[in-house]
Structures are given as structure tokens and as C-alpha cells.
Design a protein around this motif. Structure first.
Motif, mmCIF file in Angstrom:
data_model
loop_
_atom_site.group_PDB
_atom_site.id
_atom_site.type_symbol
_atom_site.label_atom_id
_atom_site.label_comp_id
_atom_site.label_asym_id
_atom_site.label_seq_id
_atom_site.Cartn_x
_atom_site.Cartn_y
_atom_site.Cartn_z
ATOM 1 N N VAL A 72 -50.524 80.484 63.144
ATOM 2 C CA VAL A 72 -50.208 80.359 64.623
ATOM 3 C C VAL A 72 -50.156 78.398 64.560
ATOM 4 O O VAL A 72 -51.081 77.755 63.807
ATOM 5 N N ASP A 73 -49.323 77.883 65.338
ATOM 6 C CA ASP A 73 -49.489 76.634 65.726
ATOM 7 C C ASP A 73 -50.327 76.583 67.355
ATOM 8 O O ASP A 73 -49.832 76.934 68.261
ATOM 9 N N TYR A 74 -51.581 75.979 67.211
ATOM 10 C CA TYR A 74 -52.278 75.935 68.348
ATOM 11 C C TYR A 74 -52.717 74.671 68.854
ATOM 12 O O TYR A 74 -52.802 73.331 68.101
ATOM 13 N N LEU A 75 -52.498 74.346 70.243
ATOM 14 C CA LEU A 75 -52.952 73.165 70.780
ATOM 15 C C LEU A 75 -53.837 73.648 71.908
ATOM 16 O O LEU A 75 -53.562 74.403 72.989
ATOM 17 N N GLY A 76 -55.000 72.863 71.925
ATOM 18 C CA GLY A 76 -56.011 73.243 72.940
ATOM 19 C C GLY A 76 -56.298 71.780 73.969
ATOM 20 O O GLY A 76 -56.188 70.954 73.236
ATOM 21 N N VAL A 77 -55.976 72.182 75.370
ATOM 22 C CA VAL A 77 -56.131 71.157 76.217
ATOM 23 C C VAL A 77 -57.155 71.250 77.315
ATOM 24 O O VAL A 77 -57.476 72.447 77.497
ATOM 25 N N ASP A 78 -57.647 70.258 77.656
ATOM 26 C CA ASP A 78 -58.975 70.600 78.594
ATOM 27 C C ASP A 78 -58.856 69.183 79.260
ATOM 28 O O ASP A 78 -58.924 68.012 78.779
ATOM 29 N N LEU A 79 -59.471 69.385 80.607
ATOM 30 C CA LEU A 79 -59.534 68.355 81.475
ATOM 31 C C LEU A 79 -60.970 67.341 81.285
ATOM 32 O O LEU A 79 -60.770 66.045 81.529
ATOM 33 N N THR A 80 -62.015 68.100 80.515
ATOM 34 C CA THR A 80 -63.071 66.973 80.417
ATOM 35 C C THR A 80 -63.326 66.674 78.953
ATOM 36 O O THR A 80 -62.999 67.262 77.878
ATOM 37 N N PRO A 81 -63.336 65.284 78.912
ATOM 38 C CA PRO A 81 -63.425 64.670 77.515
ATOM 39 C C PRO A 81 -64.612 65.235 76.764
ATOM 40 O O PRO A 81 -64.185 65.287 75.469
ATOM 41 N N GLY A 82 -65.765 65.417 77.293
ATOM 42 C CA GLY A 82 -66.771 66.177 76.638
ATOM 43 C C GLY A 82 -66.432 67.336 75.984
ATOM 44 O O GLY A 82 -67.092 67.650 74.999
ATOM 45 N N MET A 83 -65.804 68.202 76.632
ATOM 46 C CA MET A 83 -65.284 69.550 75.992
ATOM 47 C C MET A 83 -64.302 69.083 74.754
ATOM 48 O O MET A 83 -64.459 70.121 73.892
ATOM 49 N N VAL A 84 -63.414 68.432 74.936
ATOM 50 C CA VAL A 84 -62.542 68.047 73.814
ATOM 51 C C VAL A 84 -63.113 67.478 72.668
ATOM 52 O O VAL A 84 -62.987 67.844 71.635
ATOM 53 N N SER A 85 -64.142 66.572 73.107
ATOM 54 C CA SER A 85 -65.068 66.069 71.894
ATOM 55 C C SER A 85 -65.744 67.241 71.347
ATOM 56 O O SER A 85 -65.559 67.264 69.981
ATOM 57 N N LEU A 86 -66.282 68.297 72.086
ATOM 58 C CA LEU A 86 -66.936 69.482 71.192
ATOM 59 C C LEU A 86 -66.376 70.134 70.458
ATOM 60 O O LEU A 86 -66.402 70.482 69.048
ATOM 61 N N ALA A 87 -64.752 70.272 71.001
ATOM 62 C CA ALA A 87 -64.046 71.207 70.189
ATOM 63 C C ALA A 87 -63.674 70.524 69.048
ATOM 64 O O ALA A 87 -63.588 71.159 67.902
ATOM 65 N N GLN A 88 -63.149 69.357 69.031
ATOM 66 C CA GLN A 88 -62.617 68.507 67.805
ATOM 67 C C GLN A 88 -63.897 68.484 66.753
ATOM 68 O O GLN A 88 -63.574 68.473 65.639
ATOM 69 N N LYS A 89 -65.022 68.306 67.155
ATOM 70 C CA LYS A 89 -66.294 68.347 66.312
ATOM 71 C C LYS A 89 -66.399 69.682 65.380
ATOM 72 O O LYS A 89 -66.736 69.660 64.322
#
Length: 159
Positions: A72-89
Motif C-alpha cells: 500500500v502507498d500510505y500518506l498520513g496527515v495531521d494538523l498538529t506538528p508534534g504528532m507528525v514529528s512523533l509519527a516520523q520518529k
């Protein structure tokens, strides 16, 4: 307060309070989150080639969908920068973006499936109008299926 500011403020405080734990996404437990993911998947995600996960939080749906659909080709998006940082980590090989899909829209039919789990539970000035606008925006991004939930014990109108 604008909805995006309210959401970012709410989840930033949860990050400050809970760090990287599952409580940061305000679901309560990993087992209840897993049950929601099972229902979402069974609603039509089998065999899709691409998934947009709106309100991805710390990226928990990424390993779930990958375990069911490895290509699957996945893209996760979120409004909260801290959440995106957690996900990327947590998942450095996945794609995550800080994005407001109502402002920074995505192309029509860009994804086979669009998933939005838990994005409608924060009380806003007009939750119904917001939900209609968001669902319409998400529907336009989906080629095959849109799956969302509206679960909250805080809702004034239970239906």
C-alpha cells in the motif's frame, strides 16, 4: 478560536502530558484502537493501492495497514506538528505531513481510500457544519472508499 488552532492546542497538551504513549491520541488503549482499525479495514480497505490517513496522530494506522496490505502507498496527515514529528520518529520510512486538508487540499480522487478516525470528537462552535465540510473534502480525495467514525462519549447528541 479557529478549529485548526483548537485541535493543535488540544493535542499539543496531550503530547506534553503523555509523551509518545497511546494516550497522546486520546483513544484510551491500544486494544480499543486495534478494534477501531479492524472495523475501518473491514469497511472496504482490502485490496486498495493507496491510503490517506487524515488525523494520523502518531502514525499507528501505518503498521496496521501495512500488515494487511504490504504494497500500500500510505500518506498520513495531521494538523498538529508534534504528532507528525512523533509519527516520523516512529516510522521513518513512511510519509507523514503536517497539513490542514480543508486549506491545503489534495487532488480529486488522489487516493483509493481515505480514512479519518477520531477527527470529529473535539467540540467546536458548529460540529455538524464542520463535519459536513470535512467529509465532503475527504470524499473528493477518495477514488473508491471513505471511512470515518464519529465516536465520542462527550457528544451532546448521541445519534
Amino acid at each position: 478560536m479557529k478549529y485548526a488552532d483548537k485541535v493543535v492546542d488540544y493535542f499539543s497538551k496531550l503530547i506534553d502530558r503523555h509523551g509518545e504513549s497511546v494516550e497522546v491520541v486520546d483513544w484510551g488503549s491500544e486494544s480499543s484502537q486495534r478494534l477501531r482499525f479492524d472495523v475501518i479495514y473491514e469497511a472496504g480497505l482490502g485490496g486498495v493501492g493507496s491510503v490517506l490517513d487524515v488525523g494520523c496522530g502518531r502514525g499507528d494506522f501505518y503498521p496496521y495497514i501495512l500488515s494487511r496490505s504490504p504494497a500500500v502507498d500510505y500518506l498520513g496527515v495531521d494538523l498538529t506538528p508534534g504528532m507528525v514529528s512523533l509519527a516520523q520518529k516512529r516510522f521513518p520510512h513512511a510519509r507523514f505531513e503536517c497539513r490542514d486538508v480543508l486549506v491545503d487540499t489534495l487532488p480529486e480522487g488522489a487516493f483509493d481510500a481515505v480514512v479519518a478516525s477520531g477527527i470529529f470528537h473535539i467540540v467546536l462552535e458548529d460540529n455538524i457544519a464542520f463535519a459536513r465540510k470535512m467529509i465532503s473534502s475527504l470524499f473528493s480525495c477518495a477514488r473508491k472508499v471513505l471511512v470515518f467514525n464519529m465516536l465520542s462519549s462527550h457528544a451532546s447528541e448521541k445519534e
